[in-house]
Design a protein around this motif. Structure first.
Motif, mmCIF file in Angstrom:
data_model
loop_
_atom_site.group_PDB
_atom_site.id
_atom_site.type_symbol
_atom_site.label_atom_id
_atom_site.label_comp_id
_atom_site.label_asym_id
_atom_site.label_seq_id
_atom_site.Cartn_x
_atom_site.Cartn_y
_atom_site.Cartn_z
ATOM 1 N N GLN A 2 -6.516 7.614 2.998
ATOM 2 C CA GLN A 2 -7.287 6.468 3.235
ATOM 3 C C GLN A 2 -7.530 5.661 1.883
ATOM 4 O O GLN A 2 -7.762 4.614 1.742
ATOM 5 N N ASP A 32 -0.197 0.565 5.406
ATOM 6 C CA ASP A 32 -0.375 0.268 6.895
ATOM 7 C C ASP A 32 -1.344 -0.236 7.139
ATOM 8 O O ASP A 32 -2.556 0.390 6.805
ATOM 9 N N ARG A 33 -1.652 -1.547 8.001
ATOM 10 C CA ARG A 33 -2.854 -2.089 8.136
ATOM 11 C C ARG A 33 -3.778 -1.100 9.050
ATOM 12 O O ARG A 33 -4.940 -1.167 8.795
ATOM 13 N N PHE A 34 -3.170 -0.216 9.685
ATOM 14 C CA PHE A 34 -4.013 0.606 10.563
ATOM 15 C C PHE A 34 -4.769 1.607 9.628
ATOM 16 O O PHE A 34 -5.832 2.023 9.828
ATOM 17 N N LEU A 35 -4.170 2.098 8.745
ATOM 18 C CA LEU A 35 -4.392 3.035 7.786
ATOM 19 C C LEU A 35 -5.623 2.466 6.829
ATOM 20 O O LEU A 35 -6.632 2.958 6.683
ATOM 21 N N GLY A 74 -7.632 -0.038 8.032
ATOM 22 C CA GLY A 74 -8.615 -0.325 8.991
ATOM 23 C C GLY A 74 -9.313 0.827 9.229
ATOM 24 O O GLY A 74 -10.531 1.009 9.122
ATOM 25 N N LEU A 75 -8.598 1.856 9.228
ATOM 26 C CA LEU A 75 -9.134 3.397 9.414
ATOM 27 C C LEU A 75 -9.970 3.606 8.016
ATOM 28 O O LEU A 75 -11.273 4.103 8.140
#
Length: 142
Positions: free
Chosen positions: A96, A113-116, A118-119
């Protein structure tokens, strides 16, 4: 118009100001919430956001306002919002931390990665909220 014991309020916005104060009170008590303020241009949305910031003493506040020129820059608004919180970056897990570093131009590597990302932002917000309540204000998000 003023509400007894609540400080100044916005004219004609008694219920909205009460809702904002309740939101701040809940945050002060350890709760969390999200509030979306919607309406036509010029109806006072920014004034309400300014009001909640003024009525959140003791909170760590981070703010960002949408800027049209930032639309072409990936993660620009997110960077503006998170920049004051980056002192908590070392509390994030390595993947992260690296994703945010690359997304914010502080490190090199492939586009994360967009989701990473975001996390990582959620983890960063949580880490910042460990110290004291956190208020994130986003104006003109569109």
């Amino acid at each position: 118009m003023a509400i007894m014991g609540a400080g100044p309020s916005l004219r004609g916005r008694v219920s909205e100001c009460a809702a904002l104060r309740a939101l701040v009170s809940g945050g002060r008590s350890g709760g969390s919430a999200v509030l979306v303020v919607r309406g036509e241009a010029g109806v006072g949305k920014t004034a309400l956001l300014d009001y909640v910031v003024e009525h959140a003493p003791g909170f760590r506040v981070t703010q960002v306002a949408g800027v049209e020129s930032d639309m072409e820059l990936a993660f620009a608004g997110l960077h503006h919002l998170c920049a004051p919180l980056l002192d908590h970056l070392d509390k994030l897990p390595e993947p992260q931390r690296e994703a945010l570093s690359v997304a914010f131009g502080r490190g090199v590597g492939p586009v994360p990665d967009r989701f990473l990302v975001g996390l990582a932002v959620l983890s960063l917000l949580a880490a910042a909220a460990d110290d004291k309540p956190l208020l994130c204000v986003i104006d003109d998000a569109q």
